[in-house]
Design a protein around this motif. Structure first.
Motif, PDB file in Angstrom:
ATOM      1  N   GLU A  31       0.293  -0.829   0.218  1.00 31.29           N
ATOM      2  CA  GLU A  31      -0.332  -0.075   0.169  1.00 31.29           C
ATOM      3  C   GLU A  31       0.949   1.393  -0.142  1.00 31.29           C
ATOM      4  OE1 GLU A  31      -3.590   0.545   2.226  1.00 31.29           O
ATOM      5  OE2 GLU A  31      -3.190  -2.011   2.125  1.00 31.29           O
ATOM      6  N   SER A  32       0.326   2.271  -0.773  1.00 32.73           N
ATOM      7  CA  SER A  32       0.925   3.425   0.000  1.00 32.73           C
ATOM      8  C   SER A  32       0.175   4.459  -0.364  1.00 32.73           C
ATOM      9  CB  SER A  32       2.054   3.514  -1.614  1.00 32.73           C
ATOM     10  OG  SER A  32       0.236   4.492  -3.213  1.00 32.73           O
ATOM     11  N   GLN A  56      -4.091  -3.906   9.622  1.00 28.82           N
ATOM     12  CA  GLN A  56      -4.976  -3.768   8.141  1.00 28.82           C
ATOM     13  C   GLN A  56      -3.571  -3.962   7.617  1.00 28.82           C
ATOM     14  OE1 GLN A  56      -7.602  -1.305   8.125  1.00 28.82           O
ATOM     15  NE2 GLN A  56      -8.767  -2.183   9.613  1.00 28.82           N
ATOM     16  N   ILE A  57      -2.334  -3.341   7.238  1.00 32.19           N
ATOM     17  CA  ILE A  57      -1.488  -3.272   6.069  1.00 32.19           C
ATOM     18  C   ILE A  57      -0.560  -4.496   5.955  1.00 32.19           C
ATOM     19  CG2 ILE A  57       0.378  -1.677   4.575  1.00 32.19           C
ATOM     20  CD1 ILE A  57      -1.328   0.367   5.386  1.00 32.19           C
ATOM     21  N   MET A  58       0.053  -5.171   4.833  1.00 33.56           N
ATOM     22  CA  MET A  58       1.486  -5.868   5.553  1.00 33.56           C
ATOM     23  C   MET A  58       2.157  -5.517   4.577  1.00 33.56           C
ATOM     24  SD  MET A  58       0.809  -8.939   2.411  1.00 33.56           S
ATOM     25  CE  MET A  58      -0.895  -9.286   2.904  1.00 33.56           C
ATOM     26  N   MET A  59       2.550  -4.807   4.173  1.00 33.81           N
ATOM     27  CA  MET A  59       3.810  -4.068   3.630  1.00 33.81           C
ATOM     28  C   MET A  59       3.047  -2.261   3.051  1.00 33.81           C
ATOM     29  SD  MET A  59       6.322  -5.413   1.178  1.00 33.81           S
ATOM     30  CE  MET A  59       6.765  -6.875   2.505  1.00 33.81           C
ATOM     31  N   SER A  60       4.173  -1.406   3.544  1.00 31.42           N
ATOM     32  CA  SER A  60       3.912  -0.256   2.516  1.00 31.42           C
ATOM     33  C   SER A  60       4.827  -0.054   1.442  1.00 31.42           C
ATOM     34  CB  SER A  60       3.265   0.966   3.846  1.00 31.42           C
ATOM     35  OG  SER A  60       4.776   0.449   4.772  1.00 31.42           O
ATOM     36  N   ILE A  61       4.949   1.812   1.140  1.00 26.26           N
ATOM     37  CA  ILE A  61       6.094   2.177   0.232  1.00 26.26           C
ATOM     38  C   ILE A  61       5.935   3.355   0.948  1.00 26.26           C
ATOM     39  CG2 ILE A  61       5.234   2.460  -2.044  1.00 26.26           C
ATOM     40  CD1 ILE A  61       7.607   2.036  -3.508  1.00 26.26           C
ATOM     41  N   TRP A  62       6.760   3.268   1.298  1.00 21.51           N
ATOM     42  CA  TRP A  62       7.603   4.910   1.389  1.00 21.51           C
ATOM     43  C   TRP A  62       9.210   5.615   1.691  1.00 21.51           C
ATOM     44  CZ3 TRP A  62       3.779   7.968   2.716  1.00 21.51           C
ATOM     45  CH2 TRP A  62       3.844   9.355   3.133  1.00 21.51           C
ATOM     46  N   SER A  63       9.635   6.344   2.213  1.00 21.22           N
ATOM     47  CA  SER A  63      10.810   6.591   1.293  1.00 21.22           C
ATOM     48  C   SER A  63      11.331   6.316   2.548  1.00 21.22           C
ATOM     49  CB  SER A  63      11.032   8.087   2.164  1.00 21.22           C
ATOM     50  OG  SER A  63      10.613   9.192   3.585  1.00 21.22           O
ATOM     51  N   GLY A  64      12.795   5.910   2.947  1.00 26.53           N
ATOM     52  CA  GLY A  64      13.668   4.744   4.243  1.00 26.53           C
ATOM     53  C   GLY A  64      14.233   5.734   5.521  1.00 26.53           C
ATOM     54  N   ILE A  65      15.140   5.474   5.768  1.00 25.65           N
ATOM     55  CA  ILE A  65      15.206   6.371   7.085  1.00 25.65           C
ATOM     56  C   ILE A  65      15.027   8.078   6.804  1.00 25.65           C
ATOM     57  CG2 ILE A  65      16.352   4.767   8.574  1.00 25.65           C
ATOM     58  CD1 ILE A  65      19.035   5.510   7.640  1.00 25.65           C
TER      59      ILE A  65
END
Length: 635
Positions: free
Chosen positions: A452-453, A496-505
């Motif tokens: 999810e994004s 409810q989210i198993m994986m997301s995409i975001w920026s890193g640290i």
């Protein structure tokens, strides 16, 4: 012996001469002339502190400028007026462009054993309404806001607590205040210098009218009705918000002050006539009179920027827009600069170790699964296809610009090795596949990961489409689900989210003196462990305590860092935490050192051609001092 921080603090204030030799009445900005003529504003010598901060631009290879002009920029919503606070970067103490910590609003600071912090206020320093900056403003912020159980029911934030206790506060004299704890608090100064700075000083003379301790109940009730607030606490919070300055009446210490009350489609920020900095020629900063922030849909900011509707733009544009923006140079008087982004990874895949799926939760907590997913990604292909080969394939870790950088951290589990990834998945027990080659989970479902994004740009989708093909080769299906940021975060908190995409640290250029809390669960916005993060934030009142041994070790190391007063020990702690974080692949980094377009009018001077671009510690443009940018004639 003085600590390094103390020495820097004193050294930065030593060279400041008295302003009398530098200031002259004819150095006033023309923008302020009507107020000066009417007598509503005193002359500049009476507006500045006795010892203003002098910014030596020649020493920074920049040119002293001149007053005047308006700069237009675009924002995605009214919340983004916070960018003026971030980029304005007026802080009690702050970083320079080399990330050394120096006094700014303060004349000087002194630190003893990371336990006792003594702050010296500039004599004659004033808020933007002309009221004096005094120790009472510091006391009010701590005792009447942070320690008020109605305004701050959870108590002071972590940076103000040591062993759960707030600081002792003392007013030493009319210009000096002191904060002290019984144990070290090395996080205190960095939080004051951060992009979203720890609030330590408030304009008490203005805000007391909204506080029940200082206002009679009848008048306070009237103010609540006037501003449509249900509680006095709601009223005070709304009227005192500094980070997102929506109240035009709130006095500020920033270089520009908001003059527009929301809701609005355009926000006008005008120069603060009492701002405390001057250049080496005696001109009061900022040079630029006014910023106009036009609210636009985030999806068309790049198009509007390319159509010449912005004089300074870094928000709402990204590297995929570069060629379009570069082409705009042929049609409009703009120039595109490329700065290096400071995130540990420009985009990162974050397995939610707190997800509530009974099958996926133990799988994602198994380091072999995270390593397999990382090894399956062909980062070189992503780099070439999305970033034209200009980025660096890397784990989510610090950049070479950081003294904490180690090649082994950047290279951890990033080699494109589908065979090893398949072997790891087999080892976990996911050996059975369906007719399409997808692996089957223990409950018979096909191995499908929904990523999810926040749905705020095409770059994430472009990367995920390539990762979809990479993971398909190891029997994992990937599906993309865009969302809205608020919904996205609440779903992550709910498991409810198993994986997301975001920026890193966020901070990929740290020093050992900066808090390593980004490597451990310390915030609910850390999407790989939001329930553990909120547990830390709430001091155990909500959320869940970490129960993964490696995460428990990260938290232990973080506690050690908070106790440390030795730079060598802090470096060792950072190194250990980076080693665990990258080896355990808590965040699946893709590439870092990506480039960020900065579009500026060709008339804009003193904007560096190259720079480090990120939220912390550079505060986007902040450490490069936009108050020193100025508008010249046509080049």
């Amino acid at each position: 012996m003085l600590s390094r921080r103390t020495a820097l603090g004193l050294m930065a204030s030593v060279f400041i001469p008295g302003p009398a030799r530098l200031l002259a009445d004819d150095r006033e900005p023309a923008f302020l002339e009507p107020l000066l003529k009417s007598g509503m504003l005193p002359k500049v010598a009476d507006r500045l502190p006795k010892k203003p901060r002098i910014v030596n631009l020649a020493a920074k290879d920049r040119k002293p400028g001149r007053h005047g002009g308006t700069v237009r920029t675009l924002i995605g919503s009214q919340k983004d007026i916070r960018l003026m606070t971030i980029n304005g970067y007026a802080r009690l103490v702050g970083y320079d462009d080399k990330l050394n910590m120096i006094p700014d609003i303060l004349e000087s600071f002194e630190v003893s054993g990371e336990r006792v912090f003594t702050f010296r206020i500039r004599e004659g320093h004033k808020w933007s309404d002309g009221s004096p900056l005094t120790p009472e403003d510091f006391r009010y912020c701590l005792e009447d806001v942070w320690l008020n159980k109605e305004l701050s029911p959870g108590g002071p934030i972590t940076a103000l607590r040591v062993d759960g206790r707030p600081p002792r506060f003392e007013i030493i004299d009319p210009l000096t205040v002191r904060y002290s704890w019984d144990a070290p608090n090395p996080d205190f100064l960095p939080k004051l210098a951060s992009a979203q700075a720890l609030s330590l000083v408030l304009p008490s003379a203005y805000l007391k009218q909204f506080h029940k301790t200082y206002q009679d109940a009848f008048r306070l009730s009237g103010l609540m009705k006037e501003y449509q607030a249900r509680k006095w606490t709601e009223l005070h919070i709304r009227m005192s918000r500094q980070y997102r300055p929506e109240n035009p009446e709130l006095p500020t210490l920033d270089p520009w002050r908001n003059t527009t009350a929301p809701p609005a489609e355009q926000f006008v920020f005008e120069r603060n006539p009492y701002f405390h900095r001057i250049d080496e020629n005696g001109l009061q900063l900022p040079y630029i009179d006014r910023f106009i922030l036009n609210v636009s849909s985030s999806s068309i900011i790049a198009a509007k920027t390319g159509a010449g509707e912005s004089d300074l733009q870094c928000f709402g544009i990204d590297f995929p827009d570069y060629t379009f923006l570069k082409d705009a140079e042929k049609r409009y008087p703009v120039k595109v600069h490329l700065w290096k982004r400071t995130q540990g990874s420009r985009v990162a895949l974050l397995p939610n170790l707190n997800c509530n799926d009974a099958v996926w939760k133990p799988l994602l907590r198994d380091v072999r699964m995270r390593r397999a997913l990382s090894l399956a990604i062909n980062r070189r292909e992503i780099n070439k296809a999305v970033f034209y080969g200009l980025a660096k394939e890397s784990a989510d870790t610090v950049l070479p610009e950081s003294p904490l950088y180690r090649p082994e951290f950047a290279e951890a589990w990033i080699a494109h090795d589908p065979a090893k990834a398949n072997a790891l998945l087999d080892e976990i027990g996911l050996r059975t596949r369906d007719d399409d080659g997808l692996r089957l989970l223990p409950d018979g479902r096909t191995a499908q990961i929904i990523v999810e994004s926040a749905g705020e740009g095409t770059l994430e989708t472009d990367v995920l489409e390539l990762v979809t093909d990479h993971w398909r080769q190891i029997g994992i299906a990937l599906f993309i689900r865009p969302s809205q940021r608020d919904v996205f975060r609440s779903r992550a908190m709910a498991g409810q989210i198993m994986m997301s995409i975001w920026s890193g640290i966020d901070n990929g250029v740290p020093t050992a003196d900066m808090n390593p809390d980004q490597l451990a669960p310390t915030a609910d916005e850390q999407l790989q462990w939001p329930l553990w993060g909120v547990y830390y934030l709430s001091h155990g009142k909500i959320g869940e305590p970490p129960d993964l041994p490696e995460v428990i070790e990260l938290m232990s190391l973080l506690r050690r860092w908070r106790r440390s007063v030795d730079s060598r020990e802090r470096t060792e702690i950072w190194t250990s935490m980076l080693s665990i974080y990258t080896d355990q692949v808590f965040s699946i980094g893709i590439v870092n050192a990506t480039l960020q377009p900065i579009v500026a009018s060709t008339r804009l001077r003193n904007l560096p051609d190259k720079g480090l671009y990120g939220f912390d510690p550079t505060s986007y443009l902040g450490v490069y001092m936009p108050d020193t940018f100025w508008l010249g004639g046509e080049p």
